[in-house]
Design a protein around this motif. Structure first.
Motif, short mmCIF file in Angstrom:
data_model
loop_
_atom_site.label_atom_id
_atom_site.label_comp_id
_atom_site.label_asym_id
_atom_site.label_seq_id
_atom_site.Cartn_x
_atom_site.Cartn_y
_atom_site.Cartn_z
N ASP A 227 0.85 -1.19 0.00
CA ASP A 227 0.00 0.00 0.00
C ASP A 227 0.89 1.24 0.00
OD1 ASP A 227 -2.48 1.41 0.18
OD2 ASP A 227 -2.04 1.80 2.29
N ALA A 228 0.32 2.38 -0.42
CA ALA A 228 1.02 3.65 -0.38
C ALA A 228 0.01 4.75 -0.10
CB ALA A 228 1.76 3.92 -1.68
N ALA A 229 0.43 5.73 0.68
CA ALA A 229 -0.47 6.84 1.01
C ALA A 229 0.33 8.12 1.19
CB ALA A 229 -1.24 6.53 2.30
N PHE A 230 -0.28 9.23 0.77
CA PHE A 230 0.31 10.55 0.96
C PHE A 230 -0.41 11.23 2.11
CE2 PHE A 230 1.00 9.45 -3.47
CZ PHE A 230 2.34 9.78 -3.66
N THR A 231 0.36 11.82 3.00
CA THR A 231 -0.23 12.45 4.17
C THR A 231 0.63 13.61 4.63
OG1 THR A 231 -1.03 12.03 6.41
CG2 THR A 231 0.96 10.87 5.74
N ASP A 232 0.05 14.48 5.42
CA ASP A 232 0.80 15.61 5.97
C ASP A 232 1.49 15.26 7.28
OD1 ASP A 232 0.08 17.29 3.87
OD2 ASP A 232 -1.79 17.89 4.87
N ALA A 233 1.03 14.20 7.94
CA ALA A 233 1.60 13.86 9.24
C ALA A 233 1.32 12.40 9.59
CB ALA A 233 1.04 14.77 10.33
N VAL A 234 2.24 11.81 10.35
CA VAL A 234 2.05 10.49 10.95
C VAL A 234 2.23 10.69 12.45
CG1 VAL A 234 2.80 8.08 11.05
CG2 VAL A 234 3.01 9.37 8.90
N GLU A 235 1.11 10.82 13.13
CA GLU A 235 1.15 11.26 14.52
C GLU A 235 1.89 10.30 15.44
OE1 GLU A 235 -2.74 12.18 15.85
OE2 GLU A 235 -3.05 13.81 14.39
N ASP A 236 1.68 8.99 15.27
CA ASP A 236 2.31 8.06 16.21
C ASP A 236 3.81 7.94 16.01
OD1 ASP A 236 2.19 6.74 13.80
OD2 ASP A 236 1.44 4.85 14.63
N GLN A 237 4.32 8.50 14.89
CA GLN A 237 5.76 8.52 14.67
C GLN A 237 6.34 9.93 14.77
OE1 GLN A 237 7.64 5.73 14.24
NE2 GLN A 237 5.74 4.58 14.60
N PHE A 238 5.48 10.88 15.15
CA PHE A 238 5.89 12.27 15.32
C PHE A 238 6.50 12.84 14.03
CE2 PHE A 238 6.31 10.07 19.42
CZ PHE A 238 5.36 10.78 20.16
N LEU A 239 5.89 12.48 12.89
CA LEU A 239 6.35 12.97 11.60
C LEU A 239 5.38 14.02 11.08
CD1 LEU A 239 7.35 9.67 9.75
CD2 LEU A 239 8.85 11.28 10.92
N GLU A 240 5.93 15.09 10.52
CA GLU A 240 5.09 16.14 9.96
C GLU A 240 5.82 16.77 8.78
OE1 GLU A 240 2.62 20.15 11.35
OE2 GLU A 240 3.71 18.93 12.82
N ALA A 241 5.11 16.93 7.67
CA ALA A 241 5.71 17.51 6.47
C ALA A 241 5.80 19.02 6.59
CB ALA A 241 4.88 17.14 5.24
N ASP A 242 6.85 19.60 6.01
CA ASP A 242 6.99 21.05 5.96
C ASP A 242 6.16 21.62 4.82
OD1 ASP A 242 8.76 21.03 8.10
OD2 ASP A 242 10.52 20.78 6.79
N ALA A 243 6.07 22.93 4.77
CA ALA A 243 5.33 23.59 3.70
C ALA A 243 5.93 23.23 2.34
CB ALA A 243 5.37 25.10 3.90
N GLY A 244 5.07 22.90 1.38
CA GLY A 244 5.53 22.52 0.04
C GLY A 244 5.96 21.08 -0.08
N GLU A 245 5.82 20.33 0.99
CA GLU A 245 6.20 18.92 0.98
C GLU A 245 5.05 18.06 1.48
OE1 GLU A 245 11.00 19.20 1.81
OE2 GLU A 245 9.64 18.94 3.52
N THR A 246 5.17 16.76 1.24
CA THR A 246 4.21 15.80 1.76
C THR A 246 4.96 14.53 2.16
OG1 THR A 246 2.10 14.68 1.33
CG2 THR A 246 3.70 14.72 -0.47
N PRO B 92 8.49 16.39 -2.58
CA PRO B 92 7.85 17.65 -2.98
C PRO B 92 6.37 17.43 -3.25
CG PRO B 92 9.90 17.29 -4.19
CD PRO B 92 9.60 16.01 -3.48
N ALA B 93 5.54 18.35 -2.79
CA ALA B 93 4.09 18.19 -2.96
C ALA B 93 3.70 18.15 -4.43
CB ALA B 93 3.36 19.33 -2.24
N ASP B 94 4.43 18.88 -5.29
CA ASP B 94 4.05 18.89 -6.71
C ASP B 94 4.39 17.59 -7.42
OD1 ASP B 94 6.77 19.13 -6.76
OD2 ASP B 94 6.82 21.06 -7.80
N ALA B 95 5.18 16.71 -6.79
CA ALA B 95 5.47 15.41 -7.41
C ALA B 95 4.29 14.48 -7.33
CB ALA B 95 6.68 14.78 -6.73
N VAL B 96 3.38 14.73 -6.40
CA VAL B 96 2.24 13.85 -6.20
C VAL B 96 1.33 13.85 -7.42
CG1 VAL B 96 0.22 13.40 -4.78
CG2 VAL B 96 2.33 14.18 -3.71
N ALA B 97 1.04 15.05 -7.96
CA ALA B 97 0.16 15.13 -9.12
C ALA B 97 0.76 14.45 -10.33
CB ALA B 97 -0.14 16.60 -9.43
#
Length: 222
Positions: free
Chosen positions: A70-89, A176-181
């Motif tokens: 599986d694969a998923a794009f997200t802004d944060a993974v709370e239980d791993q204390f991960l959070e993307a910066d602006a312009g990233e995912t 980079p967030a623009d790579a997702v599209a």
């Protein structure tokens, strides 16, 4: 001196004249063939063409087996204390990975004096690509040294893979967030195993990037 040069040239000329005409013709044909093949790119190194692999397909490589689940794009993974910066995912890939060697290996760290290089190296075995520059082109997303991995069962600590024991894992890249599209794929490389070359590290085992084995389209949730 001039007399010696003239004598040498006469000797060379006599030797060349003694070569049969048919041999000269054969040499000329071979030279022409080499020029033609070189001009057409025939002597260039053959580029490895990756096998297009779908999520859920099991890949059997020389040192390990991997199945991307599986694969998923997200802004944060709370239980791993991960959070993307602006312009990233964050791209989080769930996979089943099995160590098929006879020694324990680590995914993001060394284990038992074995450095695998799956991620967090200049040439990782797992790397991301995106066709952001045009049809058919697959430029790599710049490798980082901050790829994280953890077990799906909630086990803490570094991921160590014991021989012959499949493990369900999640691996997170910042992209980079623009790579997702444009679409993102995971390129999976085989491993070339080398050992240390100096006395004090002769038992150090290093996995280096081998052939590109597969390209997996990550049509993850966005």
């Amino acid at each position: 001196m001039r007399g010696s040069l003239r004598a040498a040239w006469r000797l060379i000329g006599s030797a060349l004249a003694a070569v049969p005409t048919l041999l000269w013709i054969a040499i000329g044909l071979v030279a022409a063939l080499i020029v033609a093949v070189t001009a057409s790119g025939g002597l260039r190194a053959v580029e490895t063409v990756p096998v297009a692999t779908a999520m859920g397909d099991e890949l059997h490589l020389s040192e390990y087996t991997v199945t991307v689940l599986d694969a998923a794009f997200t802004d944060a993974v709370e239980d791993q204390f991960l959070e993307a910066d602006a312009g990233e995912t964050l791209l989080v890939v769930t996979m089943e990975l099995e160590n098929t060697t006879d020694r324990p290996i680590g995914l993001t760290t060394s284990a038992d004096r074995i450095s695998t290089g799956f991620v967090n190296t200049r040439n990782p075995l797992f790397t991301l690509t995106s066709p952001e520059h045009g049809e058919g082109e697959r430029p790599g997303i710049e490798p980082t040294t901050s790829v994280l991995a953890w077990r799906t069962d909630g086990s803490a600590g570094s991921v160590i893979l014991q021989p012959g024991v499949p493990s369900a894992l999640r691996v997170a890249w910042t992209v980079p967030a623009d790579a997702v599209a444009a679409g993102v794929s995971l390129d999976v490389y085989d491993a070339q195993v080398t050992t240390g070359q100096i006395l004090i590290s002769s038992d150090q085992v290093i996995w280096r990037r081998g052939e590109l084995a597969a390209r997996i389209e990550l049509d993850g949730d966005r």
